[in-house]
Design a protein around this motif. Structure first.
Motif, PDB file in Angstrom:
ATOM      1  N   ASP A   1       1.587  -2.429 -14.440  1.00 37.23           N
ATOM      2  CA  ASP A   1       1.466  -2.215 -12.996  1.00 37.23           C
ATOM      3  C   ASP A   1       0.535  -1.049 -12.695  1.00 37.23           C
ATOM      4  O   ASP A   1      -0.179  -1.064 -11.688  1.00 37.23           O
ATOM      5  CB  ASP A   1       2.846  -1.962 -12.386  1.00 37.23           C
ATOM      6  CG  ASP A   1       3.748  -3.191 -12.471  1.00 37.23           C
ATOM      7  OD1 ASP A   1       3.205  -4.300 -12.537  1.00 37.23           O
ATOM      8  OD2 ASP A   1       4.980  -3.022 -12.471  1.00 37.23           O
ATOM      9  N   THR A   2       0.537  -0.024 -13.548  1.00 35.32           N
ATOM     10  CA  THR A   2      -0.341   1.125 -13.339  1.00 35.32           C
ATOM     11  C   THR A   2      -1.802   0.696 -13.395  1.00 35.32           C
ATOM     12  O   THR A   2      -2.622   1.103 -12.565  1.00 35.32           O
ATOM     13  CB  THR A   2      -0.077   2.203 -14.410  1.00 35.32           C
ATOM     14  OG1 THR A   2       1.301   2.576 -14.354  1.00 35.32           O
ATOM     15  CG2 THR A   2      -0.946   3.430 -14.173  1.00 35.32           C
TER      16      THR A   2
ATOM     17  N   LYS B   1      -3.045  -2.409 -12.923  1.00 37.69           N
ATOM     18  CA  LYS B   1      -3.349  -3.276 -11.785  1.00 37.69           C
ATOM     19  C   LYS B   1      -3.547  -2.467 -10.514  1.00 37.69           C
ATOM     20  O   LYS B   1      -4.463  -2.732  -9.723  1.00 37.69           O
ATOM     21  CB  LYS B   1      -2.215  -4.296 -11.590  1.00 37.69           C
ATOM     22  CG  LYS B   1      -2.132  -5.341 -12.679  1.00 37.69           C
ATOM     23  CD  LYS B   1      -0.964  -6.289 -12.424  1.00 37.69           C
ATOM     24  CE  LYS B   1      -0.837  -7.325 -13.530  1.00 37.69           C
ATOM     25  NZ  LYS B   1       0.321  -8.236 -13.321  1.00 37.69           N
ATOM     26  N   ASP B   2      -2.691  -1.457 -10.326  1.00 40.51           N
ATOM     27  CA  ASP B   2      -2.780  -0.630  -9.130  1.00 40.51           C
ATOM     28  C   ASP B   2      -4.089   0.146  -9.094  1.00 40.51           C
ATOM     29  O   ASP B   2      -4.746   0.245  -8.061  1.00 40.51           O
ATOM     30  CB  ASP B   2      -1.589   0.332  -9.087  1.00 40.51           C
ATOM     31  CG  ASP B   2      -1.481   1.062  -7.762  1.00 40.51           C
ATOM     32  OD1 ASP B   2      -1.460   0.391  -6.724  1.00 40.51           O
ATOM     33  OD2 ASP B   2      -1.426   2.303  -7.788  1.00 40.51           O
ATOM     34  N   LEU B   3      -4.494   0.681 -10.255  1.00 43.06           N
ATOM     35  CA  LEU B   3      -5.738   1.441 -10.305  1.00 43.06           C
ATOM     36  C   LEU B   3      -6.937   0.542 -10.037  1.00 43.06           C
ATOM     37  O   LEU B   3      -7.869   0.915  -9.307  1.00 43.06           O
ATOM     38  CB  LEU B   3      -5.885   2.122 -11.664  1.00 43.06           C
ATOM     39  CG  LEU B   3      -7.164   2.938 -11.874  1.00 43.06           C
ATOM     40  CD1 LEU B   3      -7.233   4.088 -10.873  1.00 43.06           C
ATOM     41  CD2 LEU B   3      -7.243   3.476 -13.291  1.00 43.06           C
TER      42      LEU B   3
ATOM     43  N   THR C   1      -6.997  -2.161  -8.255  1.00 41.92           N
ATOM     44  CA  THR C   1      -6.991  -2.535  -6.839  1.00 41.92           C
ATOM     45  C   THR C   1      -7.522  -1.425  -5.960  1.00 41.92           C
ATOM     46  O   THR C   1      -8.318  -1.655  -5.040  1.00 41.92           O
ATOM     47  CB  THR C   1      -5.562  -2.895  -6.398  1.00 41.92           C
ATOM     48  OG1 THR C   1      -5.076  -3.964  -7.215  1.00 41.92           O
ATOM     49  CG2 THR C   1      -5.537  -3.310  -4.934  1.00 41.92           C
ATOM     50  N   ARG C   2      -7.137  -0.186  -6.248  1.00 39.46           N
ATOM     51  CA  ARG C   2      -7.493   0.940  -5.397  1.00 39.46           C
ATOM     52  C   ARG C   2      -8.894   1.488  -5.667  1.00 39.46           C
ATOM     53  O   ARG C   2      -9.491   2.097  -4.800  1.00 39.46           O
ATOM     54  CB  ARG C   2      -6.475   2.073  -5.585  1.00 39.46           C
ATOM     55  CG  ARG C   2      -5.088   1.736  -5.072  1.00 39.46           C
ATOM     56  CD  ARG C   2      -4.096   2.830  -5.425  1.00 39.46           C
ATOM     57  NE  ARG C   2      -2.773   2.558  -4.900  1.00 39.46           N
ATOM     58  CZ  ARG C   2      -2.335   2.962  -3.702  1.00 39.46           C
ATOM     59  NH1 ARG C   2      -3.140   3.664  -2.921  1.00 39.46           N
ATOM     60  NH2 ARG C   2      -1.129   2.676  -3.301  1.00 39.46           N
TER      61      ARG C   2
ATOM     62  N   ARG D   1     -11.687  -0.234  -7.140  1.00 41.25           N
ATOM     63  CA  ARG D   1     -12.630  -1.253  -7.572  1.00 41.25           C
ATOM     64  C   ARG D   1     -14.076  -0.813  -7.346  1.00 41.25           C
ATOM     65  O   ARG D   1     -14.963  -1.084  -8.146  1.00 41.25           O
ATOM     66  CB  ARG D   1     -12.359  -2.561  -6.818  1.00 41.25           C
ATOM     67  CG  ARG D   1     -13.162  -3.728  -7.332  1.00 41.25           C
ATOM     68  CD  ARG D   1     -12.663  -5.019  -6.702  1.00 41.25           C
ATOM     69  NE  ARG D   1     -11.292  -5.297  -7.059  1.00 41.25           N
ATOM     70  CZ  ARG D   1     -10.937  -5.894  -8.187  1.00 41.25           C
ATOM     71  NH1 ARG D   1     -11.841  -6.232  -9.078  1.00 41.25           N
ATOM     72  NH2 ARG D   1      -9.666  -6.132  -8.435  1.00 41.25           N
TER      73      ARG D   1
ATOM     74  N   GLN E   1      -3.150   7.956  -8.126  1.00 41.00           N
ATOM     75  CA  GLN E   1      -2.468   6.730  -8.517  1.00 41.00           C
ATOM     76  C   GLN E   1      -2.567   6.452 -10.010  1.00 41.00           C
ATOM     77  O   GLN E   1      -1.682   5.837 -10.588  1.00 41.00           O
ATOM     78  CB  GLN E   1      -3.053   5.541  -7.728  1.00 41.00           C
ATOM     79  CG  GLN E   1      -2.693   5.539  -6.257  1.00 41.00           C
ATOM     80  CD  GLN E   1      -1.209   5.303  -6.032  1.00 41.00           C
ATOM     81  OE1 GLN E   1      -0.545   4.642  -6.816  1.00 41.00           O
ATOM     82  NE2 GLN E   1      -0.678   5.853  -4.948  1.00 41.00           N
ATOM     83  N   SER E   2      -3.655   6.914 -10.646  1.00 41.77           N
ATOM     84  CA  SER E   2      -3.845   6.588 -12.062  1.00 41.77           C
ATOM     85  C   SER E   2      -2.935   7.392 -12.977  1.00 41.77           C
ATOM     86  O   SER E   2      -2.595   6.941 -14.071  1.00 41.77           O
ATOM     87  CB  SER E   2      -5.308   6.816 -12.466  1.00 41.77           C
ATOM     88  OG  SER E   2      -5.617   8.204 -12.439  1.00 41.77           O
TER      89      SER E   2
ATOM     90  N   LYS F   1       0.081   8.956 -11.863  1.00 46.09           N
ATOM     91  CA  LYS F   1       1.386   9.225 -11.249  1.00 46.09           C
ATOM     92  C   LYS F   1       2.534   8.972 -12.229  1.00 46.09           C
ATOM     93  O   LYS F   1       3.514   9.726 -12.249  1.00 46.09           O
ATOM     94  CB  LYS F   1       1.567   8.377  -9.986  1.00 46.09           C
ATOM     95  CG  LYS F   1       1.608   6.871 -10.224  1.00 46.09           C
ATOM     96  CD  LYS F   1       1.808   6.100  -8.929  1.00 46.09           C
ATOM     97  CE  LYS F   1       1.908   4.599  -9.194  1.00 46.09           C
ATOM     98  NZ  LYS F   1       2.092   3.834  -7.929  1.00 46.09           N
TER      99      LYS F   1
ATOM    100  N   ASP G   1       7.509   6.380  -4.996  1.00 44.45           N
ATOM    101  CA  ASP G   1       8.354   5.214  -5.235  1.00 44.45           C
ATOM    102  C   ASP G   1       9.797   5.648  -4.993  1.00 44.45           C
ATOM    103  O   ASP G   1      10.042   6.714  -4.411  1.00 44.45           O
ATOM    104  CB  ASP G   1       8.158   4.638  -6.649  1.00 44.45           C
ATOM    105  CG  ASP G   1       8.307   5.691  -7.746  1.00 44.45           C
ATOM    106  OD1 ASP G   1       9.173   6.582  -7.604  1.00 44.45           O
ATOM    107  OD2 ASP G   1       7.563   5.636  -8.740  1.00 44.45           O
TER     108      ASP G   1
END
Length: 633
Positions: A227-228, A230-232, A234-235, A237, A419-420, A422, A504
């Motif tokens: 998830d980490t 994928k989140d990176l 997405t944010r 790109r 985010q990368s 966290k 979270d």
């Protein structure tokens, strides 16, 4: 001369008027060769040695005594029953063309040692489920000895974490060097193939207690790893778009592609008939090295393997297809992606995905310095996706190595939060507090009624622990103390606390204003990451950990003096359904020590008074908190 005619002086060993055992054996051999009749009592004495003898003990040569102590002496503390050690002499058959130990061979040894440790605890067959990041610090040459030590850190339900330490020994100099430290997850299976519920592991030493406690945090980090990423992606790109490169000098990624097939034979399988995880990793390392060599036209060195998971088993008779390609080439390193798929028959169309891994290679010059690598031109479509993902993984990998691998005292107080990183800042936050809690060198400094205050001096830090028993359920105390917005109700040092980011359910970032004046005669403010954890298993405490971070949205201002906290927080242990032991920990930074040493009496009084106010706050609000939590169900 002995009555038998034997001369003991030739052996050079006489102890307290009695010949030593080695002297007796020497003389016995001489008498046999010279056909001398040996008296029965001497023959019996030589055969039985000194067992039952009343003769005085014989002194040994210093060298003999040291060797015996090293081989037979018991360790200073009871050995962990799950600990397994392996020592391997590196032979030419284990090495590459440079005479260095193949990393693939090392991975096989690591996996075997870890599996034996896991099976010692489980009492049944175990399989490798995953392996955390591995960073290789040194290469190992022919003639050196690899020492591997593995032991179970913690058992969960059906899986367990095994910690592995690898070093090598130079037999000529006697020096030891660290190679890597790794964590592997194993799953226990019964003979029928079903998962087995594991018995809990009880740590004994301080080190084992620390590893046992932090293992829960590492498990949490593994579960959110995908998830980490994928989140990176997405944010960020836009940040990982392809660089502008001259296609005439860039190496097409297609030229680095490798595909190889291996037939799984009985020597490749373990005692359960499944392919060794270490063997699969060795085959993957082989094709990855070929792919890296095709980019740089040199002999690369593997520096790191990123966290990976085994998706399923393969058995004897399977064909394993191994594929590798360079995903991205940075200035001094490259990432190679490699996957393993299995099928059972030659004509089988469907393949089972066994494993995927990402390996980082470098090319070293004669002085051991990294060389500049060629640029890579990715393929369109999937190649561009892999290129972007490799850039994101590099950032995550650096964050993880920087934040997670460093000792707490080596990490800057206020690490930038994003985010990368966290997940890794949260891990560092909680694990630092758990390490502080597990320390055995706390000294009682003051006791006032129900409140005990302890201090711990370590390196450049002075830490405090204040604890007391409170008539409140541990879950209620956890809920009330984890919300910094209510801290001012019992802590006179807090003026206000604003929740600025809900990361979270377990992690929040607050902007805190303290009433304490700085040397500049200004109020102090803090940006604090609060990480809370419920017990992972019975016996674990509730944990609320605090540490400073930096946020772009809340920079330091002229109105306040920006303060920092390196490690603080609460641990709450249930003593009964209505009683809890609440302990507060605070690791003071170096700039705080001068104040502490001159005000220790007043400081301890202030701490005790604050903690007594905390008890009143918990007792006053426990009913309200219970009502709120019941309404939220």
């Amino acid at each position: 001369m002995d009555p038998s005619g034997a001369d003991w002086s030739g052996s050079g060993e006489v102890c307290g008027g009695f010949p030593s055992q080695r002297a007796l054996h020497w003389c016995l051999l001489k008498m046999v060769k010279e056909n001398i009749v040996i008296p029965e009592e001497i023959l019996s004495f030589c055969c039985n040695g000194f067992q039952g003898s009343t003769s005085p003990p014989c002194s040994q040569d210093p060298g003999e005594r040291e060797e015996a102590a090293g081989a037979m002496a018991s360790p200073s503390h009871p050995r962990n029953p799950t600990e397994v050690q392996m020592s391997q002499l590196v032979l030419p058959c284990h090495t590459n063309h440079r005479g260095e130990l193949s990393i693939g061979q090392l991975l096989k040894w690591i996996d075997t040692t870890a599996c034996l440790s896991a099976e010692r605890h489980a009492g049944c067959p175990c399989v490798t489920a995953s392996m955390d990041d591995i960073y290789f610090e040194h290469t190992i040459s022919v003639g050196q000895v690899v020492n591997i030590k593995a032991k179970v850190n913690r058992a969960f339900n059906s899986s367990m974490e095994v910690g592995i330490q690898v070093s090598y020994e130079d037999l000529c100099s006697g020096k030891h060097y660290s190679i890597c430290k790794a964590y592997a997850t194993f799953v226990a299976h019964s003979s029928s193939g079903n998962k087995v519920t594991l018995k809990p592991l009880i740590p004994q030493t301080e080190e084992e207690k620390i590893e046992h406690s932090i293992a829960a945090e590492r498990r949490r980090m593994r579960l959110v790893h995908k998830d980490t990423l994928k989140d990176l992606l997405t944010r960020s790109r836009q940040e990982t778009e392809l660089e502008t490169r001259d296609g005439s000098v860039a190496v097409p990624a297609e030229k680095t592609r490798v595909e190889s097939v291996e037939l799984v034979l009985p020597p490749h399988a373990n005692h359960q008939g499944n392919t060794f995880g270490g063997q699969i990793m060795a085959w993957m390392e082989n094709v990855a090295t070929i792919a890296a060599s095709r980019l740089c036209h040199a002999h690369p060195t593997l520096r790191a393997i990123e966290m990976f998971h085994f998706r399923g088993p393969s058995q004897v008779g399977d064909r394993l297809v191994l594929k590798a390609i360079v995903n991205n080439a940075f200035k001094n390193s490259m990432e190679v992606g490699v996957c393993a798929e299995a099928y059972g028959q030659e004509m089988s169309v469907s393949r089972r995905h066994i494993n995927s891994a990402f390996m980082t290679f470098v090319v070293l010059d004669q002085e051991g310095r990294p060389c500049t690598l060629p640029m890579l031109a990715p393929e369109q479509g999937d190649g561009e996706r892999r290129y972007r993902e490799a850039s994101a993984r590099k950032k995550i990998r650096l964050d993880r190595k920087y934040v997670v691998s460093c000792k707490q005292t080596e990490v800057p107080l206020s690490v930038p939060w994003d985010q990368s990183n966290k997940v890794y800042l949260s891990y560092n936050n909680v694990s630092a507090l758990k390490m502080l809690v597990a320390n055995v060198n706390w000294a009682l400094a003051r006791e006032k009624e129900k409140v005990q205050m302890y201090t711990l001096e370590e390196d450049k830090f002075l830490s405090f622990r204040i604890e007391m028993s409170v008539r409140i359920a541990a879950s209620q105390a956890f809920s009330l103390l984890s919300d910094l917005r209510r801290r001012h109700e019992w802590d006179s040092h807090y003026l206000s606390a604003e929740l600025v980011q809900q990361v979270d359910d377990d992690d929040m970032i607050y902007h805190v204003v303290s009433q304490t004046l700085s040397s500049e005669n200004k109020l102090q403010d803090f940006v604090i990451l609060a990480s809370r954890r419920k017990p992972c298993s019975k016996g674990d405490p509730y944990v609320v950990a605090f540490r400073s971070v930096t946020l772009p949205t809340h920079p330091a201002t002229a109105s306040f003096t920006r303060g920092e906290t390196i490690c603080s927080g609460f641990c709450i242990w249930p003593e009964s359904e209505e009683m809890s032991k609440v302990a507060y920990y605070n690791q003071a930074t170096p700039g705080y020590l001068n104040y502490v040493t001159t005000n220790i009496a007043g400081l301890s009084s202030a701490f005790c008074a604050t903690f007594e106010a905390c008890e009143k706050f918990l007792l006053k609000n426990k009913e309200d908190d219970l009502i709120v939590r019941l309404q939220s169900l």
